[in-house]
Design a protein around this motif. Structure first.
Motif, mmCIF file in Angstrom:
data_model
loop_
_atom_site.group_PDB
_atom_site.id
_atom_site.type_symbol
_atom_site.label_atom_id
_atom_site.label_comp_id
_atom_site.label_asym_id
_atom_site.label_seq_id
_atom_site.Cartn_x
_atom_site.Cartn_y
_atom_site.Cartn_z
ATOM 1 N N VAL A 13 0.941 -1.203 -0.079
ATOM 2 C CA VAL A 13 0.134 -0.061 -0.308
ATOM 3 C C VAL A 13 0.903 1.370 -0.096
ATOM 4 C CG1 VAL A 13 -1.846 1.247 1.216
ATOM 5 C CG2 VAL A 13 -1.615 -1.337 1.434
ATOM 6 N N ASP A 14 0.661 2.181 -0.939
ATOM 7 C CA ASP A 14 1.267 3.461 -0.984
ATOM 8 C C ASP A 14 0.591 4.456 -0.282
ATOM 9 O OD1 ASP A 14 3.417 2.471 -1.990
ATOM 10 O OD2 ASP A 14 3.059 3.631 -3.957
ATOM 11 N N ARG A 59 5.031 1.879 1.500
ATOM 12 C CA ARG A 59 5.586 3.065 1.267
ATOM 13 C C ARG A 59 4.865 4.136 1.697
ATOM 14 N NH1 ARG A 59 7.830 3.842 -4.685
ATOM 15 N NH2 ARG A 59 5.585 3.684 -5.321
ATOM 16 N N ILE A 60 5.482 4.937 2.595
ATOM 17 C CA ILE A 60 4.612 6.341 3.231
ATOM 18 C C ILE A 60 5.406 7.431 2.943
ATOM 19 C CG2 ILE A 60 3.497 7.064 5.190
ATOM 20 C CD1 ILE A 60 3.533 4.342 6.572
ATOM 21 N N GLY A 61 4.666 8.537 2.800
ATOM 22 C CA GLY A 61 5.027 9.778 2.454
ATOM 23 C C GLY A 61 4.484 10.966 2.977
ATOM 24 N N LEU A 62 4.992 12.299 2.967
ATOM 25 C CA LEU A 62 4.246 13.244 3.867
ATOM 26 C C LEU A 62 4.309 14.490 3.029
ATOM 27 C CD1 LEU A 62 3.217 14.548 6.604
ATOM 28 C CD2 LEU A 62 5.671 14.923 7.211
ATOM 29 N N VAL A 63 3.024 14.987 3.047
ATOM 30 C CA VAL A 63 2.932 16.338 2.418
ATOM 31 C C VAL A 63 2.274 17.384 3.542
ATOM 32 C CG1 VAL A 63 1.300 17.585 0.745
ATOM 33 C CG2 VAL A 63 2.412 15.713 0.125
ATOM 34 N N VAL A 64 2.850 18.573 3.558
ATOM 35 C CA VAL A 64 2.317 19.610 4.473
ATOM 36 C C VAL A 64 1.836 20.665 3.702
ATOM 37 C CG1 VAL A 64 3.931 18.741 6.444
ATOM 38 C CG2 VAL A 64 4.748 20.528 4.808
ATOM 39 N N LYS A 87 0.207 27.340 1.151
ATOM 40 C CA LYS A 87 0.688 26.488 0.095
ATOM 41 C C LYS A 87 1.002 25.142 0.575
ATOM 42 C CE LYS A 87 2.983 30.451 -1.893
ATOM 43 N NZ LYS A 87 4.195 31.016 -2.610
ATOM 44 N N ALA A 88 1.381 24.216 -0.458
ATOM 45 C CA ALA A 88 1.547 22.919 0.100
ATOM 46 C C ALA A 88 2.980 22.226 -0.717
ATOM 47 C CB ALA A 88 0.569 22.002 -0.500
ATOM 48 N N PHE A 89 3.621 21.482 0.000
ATOM 49 C CA PHE A 89 4.726 20.941 -0.591
ATOM 50 C C PHE A 89 5.160 19.513 -0.090
ATOM 51 C CE2 PHE A 89 6.685 23.226 3.056
ATOM 52 C CZ PHE A 89 7.491 22.453 3.745
ATOM 53 N N THR A 90 5.907 18.811 -0.728
ATOM 54 C CA THR A 90 6.341 17.536 -0.226
ATOM 55 C C THR A 90 7.388 17.395 0.952
ATOM 56 O OG1 THR A 90 5.429 16.616 -2.280
ATOM 57 C CG2 THR A 90 7.139 15.069 -0.912
ATOM 58 N N GLN A 91 7.041 17.350 2.009
ATOM 59 C CA GLN A 91 8.202 17.051 2.978
ATOM 60 C C GLN A 91 8.951 15.784 2.934
ATOM 61 O OE1 GLN A 91 9.174 19.089 5.043
ATOM 62 N NE2 GLN A 91 9.997 18.304 6.970
ATOM 63 N N CYS A 92 8.371 14.616 2.463
ATOM 64 C CA CYS A 92 8.959 13.402 2.422
ATOM 65 C C CYS A 92 8.404 12.489 1.317
ATOM 66 C CB CYS A 92 9.090 12.563 3.608
ATOM 67 S SG CYS A 92 9.834 10.926 3.538
ATOM 68 N N PRO A 93 9.029 12.383 0.321
ATOM 69 C CA PRO A 93 8.250 11.423 -0.800
ATOM 70 C C PRO A 93 8.102 10.069 -0.342
ATOM 71 C CG PRO A 93 10.712 11.486 -1.408
ATOM 72 C CD PRO A 93 10.420 12.456 0.101
#
Length: 325
Positions: free
Chosen positions: A84-85, A125-130, A134-140
């Motif tokens: 699961v992503d 796989r896990i990622g983080l958007v904040v 605005k928004a940006f990817t903290q961790c892919p």
């Protein structure tokens, strides 16, 4: 190390009995009227003679161990799953400082529970958007949960201009998942307000997620209404005021409905923990494991000492320990 025929090891229990029977059969008694003529000192030959049964017993035990076929075993496991992503989209707007989640504010509790969720996953796989204004990817997307948790701990309110761009936060997470070939693709959207910034409407972002078969679980965090909010007073320092934080539950429910996900309301830390547990149970991966085992024989490590000890026993009984019938 394993034995291919472990039942043969039971033969080791017979070794003491065989040695006892052998000693009893070979025992002879001589009667002397006077023992003064016999040497009284203990000689090296007598020592070897006494140790001869132990030597024979050791030879038998090593031979039995060799018969049981000892083997070294090497195992390899191959996991066959697409997993699961998951992208976590976290609101960093100023309202997340509200302290209705006593004794902490919403942001700290949200980060703690997200870290627990990450630690509870395997092979996903896990990622983080904040997001805020605005928004940006903290961790892919990553399998390195330690790095992800560290980057989650680094996020702070104020690192993005204030606002609540829910649509942008969701669209950025969708963009990270759109090319994924995972079995299941999920966004966990955590916010405490209503959309008031960004160029993408939350519903439009939800339709985009649906087109890529991405489910969105929306979590509305906080009680809503008047909540204690910290302010920095230049005269009196930190103090609290009652602030009214508007929550758009309708839009969050609609996002979840459009994408086939679920809407949750977290009014305290305990309910947020339970929400993550539910998501954890809903998005579990079935793992197919193939195990490969290779065997390397080790019996020669036992046979070689047997041969050497047999040679030693033969030499001793034909020389210094030779007996006359």
């Amino acid at each position: 190390m394993e034995f291919r025929y472990p039942f043969l090891l039971l033969l080791c229990l017979l070794v003491p009995l065989l040695l006892w029977l052998s000693a009893r059969r070979s025992r002879a008694t001589l009667y002397f009227s006077d023992l003064s003529a016999l040497p009284s000192a203990w000689t090296l030959r007598q020592t070897f003679f006494k140790m001869l049964p132990l030597l024979r017993g050791l030879i038998l035990i090593l031979f039995i161990l060799a018969l049981a076929r000892p083997e070294s075993v090497t195992s390899e496991r191959e996991y066959q799953t697409k997993g699961v992503d998951i992208m976590i989209s976290l609101d960093l707007s100023g309202s997340m400082l509200a302290e209705d989640f006593k004794p902490e504010n919403r942001m700290l509790v949200a980060k703690q529970e997200a870290a627990k969720f990450i630690k509870g996953r395997e092979n996903d796989r896990i990622g983080l958007v904040v997001f805020a204004k605005k928004a940006f990817t903290q961790c892919p997307l990553t399998l390195d949960y330690d790095i992800l948790i560290k980057l989650l701990g680094d996020v702070q309110i104020g690192m993005i201009p204030d606002g609540t761009a829910i649509g942008m936060g969701l669209a950025t997470a969708v963009n990270r998942l759109r090319e994924s070939d995972a079995k299941s693709k999920v966004v966990i959207l955590i916010t405490d307000g209503e959309n008031n910034a960004g160029n993408i409407d939350p519903v439009t972002a939800a339709e985009l997620a649906k087109s890529f078969k991405i489910k969105v679980y929306t979590i509305c965090i906080g009680r809503g209404g008047l909540v204690p909010f910290p302010v920095n007073d230049p005269l009196f320092g930190k103090r609290y005021v009652q602030a009214n934080v508007a929550i758009d539950e309708f839009t969050l429910k609609r996002i979840a409905d459009i994408t086939g996900g679920l809407f949750f309301r977290a009014r305290d830390p305990q309910s947020l923990t339970e929400i993550y547990d539910k998501i954890n149970a809903l998005e579990r991966t079935e793992i197919k494991v193939k195990e490969y085992r290779s065997y390397a024989p080790l019996f020669h490590w036992f046979i070689l000492p047997v041969l050497l000890l047999l040679i030693l026993e033969t030499v001793l009984t034909r020389t210094v320990l030779m007996t006359v019938p």
